[in-house]
Design a protein around this motif. Structure first.
Motif, PDB file in Angstrom:
ATOM      1  N   LEU A  81      -1.629   5.416   6.236  1.00 37.03           N
ATOM      2  CA  LEU A  81      -1.583   5.102   4.805  1.00 37.03           C
ATOM      3  C   LEU A  81      -2.599   5.915   4.009  1.00 37.03           C
ATOM      4  N   ASP A 119      -1.516  11.932   3.079  1.00 41.88           N
ATOM      5  CA  ASP A 119      -0.668  12.237   1.912  1.00 41.88           C
ATOM      6  C   ASP A 119       0.739  12.518   2.419  1.00 41.88           C
ATOM      7  N   TRP A 177       0.830  -1.209   0.000  1.00 43.11           N
ATOM      8  CA  TRP A 177       0.000   0.000   0.000  1.00 43.11           C
ATOM      9  C   TRP A 177       0.862   1.256   0.000  1.00 43.11           C
ATOM     10  N   GLU A 178       1.965   1.211   0.720  1.00 49.61           N
ATOM     11  CA  GLU A 178       2.873   2.362   0.703  1.00 49.61           C
ATOM     12  C   GLU A 178       3.391   2.618  -0.711  1.00 49.61           C
ATOM     13  N   TRP A 210      -4.093  11.965  -2.785  1.00 53.31           N
ATOM     14  CA  TRP A 210      -4.309  10.588  -2.317  1.00 53.31           C
ATOM     15  C   TRP A 210      -5.386  10.482  -1.236  1.00 53.31           C
ATOM     16  N   GLY A 220       0.486  13.919  -4.594  1.00 52.57           N
ATOM     17  CA  GLY A 220      -0.837  13.403  -4.859  1.00 52.57           C
ATOM     18  C   GLY A 220      -1.659  14.318  -5.711  1.00 52.57           C
ATOM     19  N   ARG A 272       0.599   4.080  -2.934  1.00 59.48           N
ATOM     20  CA  ARG A 272       0.457   5.522  -2.669  1.00 59.48           C
ATOM     21  C   ARG A 272       1.550   6.311  -3.378  1.00 59.48           C
ATOM     22  N   CYS A 327      -8.749   8.140  -1.537  1.00 56.74           N
ATOM     23  CA  CYS A 327      -9.132   7.111  -0.568  1.00 56.74           C
ATOM     24  C   CYS A 327     -10.573   7.296  -0.117  1.00 56.74           C
ATOM     25  N   TYR A 338       1.047   6.332  -7.164  1.00 53.89           N
ATOM     26  CA  TYR A 338      -0.049   7.243  -7.509  1.00 53.89           C
ATOM     27  C   TYR A 338       0.419   8.687  -7.456  1.00 53.89           C
ATOM     28  N   GLN A 339       1.151   9.023  -6.409  1.00 48.64           N
ATOM     29  CA  GLN A 339       1.618  10.401  -6.266  1.00 48.64           C
ATOM     30  C   GLN A 339       2.600  10.789  -7.367  1.00 48.64           C
TER      31      GLN A 339
END
Length: 534
Positions: free
Chosen positions: A523, A526, A224-225, A506, A531, A228, A510, A231-232
């Motif tokens: 998590l 941001d 998950w880290e 982010w 993000g 993230r 979510c 995505y950013q």
């Protein structure tokens, strides 16, 4: 042997402990004293018979033990795991009134007895320092971070340790668990099913030694880290690929997370298509997602943009070069995309080439802007949707304010020529300010008679046909070049345009997907400060 015999002999052992100050002697009774009511076994041997029936950990090479005041669970773990190496971790200066190095000596002697009684095959190798010459162990300050760092340093060359978190203070357990979770190694714990109310101690024969699920693996926290971060950094495709692995882990534990994961995948697919310039594809996905803050390019161009079918594109936008509002939205989106290529992927070659392509679109829009008659404009735009003139010819024509521009399909005869171009004469262009002089590399050089725009075109052509490395400076100057062209043409600064060309932050994503119900707040935050917000 019956349970009552085990229970009564356990109570007898507790009494021995209470009335005897010699830790070595007490542990000798626990390990070596053969009891008739226990079938000729010591209490520890009898306990291990029961424990092996309900425990199934595999053998380990290195066993890490947090030493506290109860040594019996540690000895049980050693008997079950049969480790080749042991790391004893101690924190307090004193244990039960004894100095640290003296107290750990009882553990060494007890382990010798395990070997003598056949409970283990050999005395394991001890890891760590030898601070007082009393055998090897590691000492650490009594806080989680210190324990974590100690384990990182000491276990650097141990590939597959098992971290037993049964003993030790809570602060030690927290640090050891944190290390195990991050390192992805096995976590062991001696659990008990019944405590004696009077003695407030567990019955050892009812112990079960099991391994705790690693939360980083079970809940895919490490992945998950990475999702993230990807995505950013606008790496949506890679984030989607990683999400496939997360799906398996989370859906097995929390079936109700499937909808949130499916929603996230759709948002990532949406952004992937947008970032690829497939505005129509993104717009089609958005219909299933509902309302959220979208890039203007998808909202305003999605329904009229190219559609990809097989190895071709269909339904191209009509008269792109003649629609300044459409051009403004597209160019703004593309400028932000070029910036991301520089900042996030360091793909300087692609950034430069995209800047060159966008520059040509803006120059053609300048050319169309000279045509005031609607019929002439349509005649010019119709073939321009399929073929375009050379960038050099457009620059030459637009930077000469003293000459009318002759258009046609004959390269030798006309200033601007392209396939099926209508023959027409465009008025003299207004004098163009040398906006390219806002760059570093592509300024005019009067001493050499060089035009900055010509240097830009030559560099771009070289990049298309020769594969030499491109520096960040080149890419940033190419972006400066096309942005200066864009702002000069529209008479607006890019930063003042009320347009949006970003992914939502982010935390907002979510919330849109409902992930805040399944992820820890750390998590959802941001953390990287990115993000999408710039």
């Amino acid at each position: 042997m019956d349970e009552e015999s085990l229970r009564s002999d356990t109570r007898r052992y507790w009494e021995l402990q209470r009335h005897n100050d010699s830790t070595d002697w007490v542990l000798e009774q626990y390990i070596s004293d053969k009891r008739q009511k226990l079938g000729g076994n010591s209490l520890l041997e009898a306990e291990m018979e029961q424990i092996r029936q309900r425990s199934s950990p595999e053998h380990c090479e290195t066993l890490v033990l947090l030493v506290g005041l109860s040594l019996e669970p540690l000895l049980q773990s050693i008997c079950l795991y049969q480790p080749a190496g042991i790391l004893l971790v101690l924190s307090d200066d004193e244990y039960a009134g004894e100095p640290r190095h003296a107290y750990v000596g009882h553990v060494f002697e007890a382990i010798e007895r395990l070997r003598d009684e056949g409970l283990i095959d050999r005395v394991p190798k001890y890891l760590g320092k030898n601070p007082a010459g009393e055998g090897q162990f590691v000492e650490t300050a009594d806080d989680p971070l210190a324990v974590f760092r100690t384990l990182v340093e000491t276990l650097r060359d141990e590939p597959c340790p098992v971290i037993d978190i049964t003993g030790g203070k809570k602060s030690m357990v927290a640090g050891a668990f944190l290390y195990a979770a991050y390192a992805g190694v096995r976590i062991s714990y001696v659990d008990f099913t019944e405590y004696d109310r009077n003695s407030r101690r567990p019955y050892g024969y009812l112990s079960k030694i099991g391994e705790l699920p690693n939360p980083y693996e079970k809940f895919a926290l490490r992945e998950w880290e990475r999702v993230r971060l990807l995505y950013q950094r606008y790496q949506f495709r890679e984030a989607r690929r990683l999400l496939e692995d997360i799906w398996k882990a989370m859906s097995a534990l929390m079936a109700d997370s499937a909808n949130a994961l499916d929603s996230l995948d759709r948002y990532l697919e949406y952004y992937e298509k947008w970032d690829q310039g497939d505005y129509r594809g993104a717009e089609e996905i958005q219909r299933d997602l509902g309302n959220f803050r979208q890039p203007n390019a998808v909202v305003e161009l999605g329904g009229r943009w190219y559609r990809i079918e097989g190895d071709d594109y269909v339904e191209p936008p009509k008269y792109l070069y003649g629609d300044q509002e459409v051009l403004k939205v597209y160019a703004y989106d593309e400028l932000k995309r070029i910036q991301r290529l520089i900042d996030y992927t360091q793909d300087y070659r692609s950034a430069f080439l995209r800047a060159g392509a966008l520059n040509e679109i803006i120059m053609l829009a300048r050319l169309v802007d000279l045509i005031k008659d609607d019929n002439d404009r349509k005649r010019f735009l119709e073939p321009l949707d399929n073929k375009t003139p050379s960038a050099e010819s457009v620059f030459k024509a637009l930077t000469n304010p003293d000459k009318e521009i002759h258009v046609g399909s004959n390269r030798k005869k006309h200033d601007i020529s392209f396939k099926n171009a209508p023959e027409m004469t465009l008025p003299k262009p207004p004098e163009m300010k040398p906006w390219w002089n806002k760059t570093v590399m592509f300024r005019d050089d009067p001493s050499k008679g060089e035009k900055g725009w010509d240097k830009f075109l030559n560099r771009r052509n070289d990049l298309m046909h020769k594969y030499f490395p491109v520096s960040r400076q080149w890419a940033e100057d190419a972006l400066r070049f096309v942005e200066a062209n864009f702002e000069d043409f529209l008479g607006l600064r890019t930063k003042d345009m009320p347009l949006y060309a970003e992914a939502v932050p982010w935390p907002e994503l979510c919330e849109l997907c409902g992930l805040q119900r399944f992820l820890p707040s750390s998590l959802v935050r941001d953390e990287a400060g990115k993000g999408g917000s710039e």
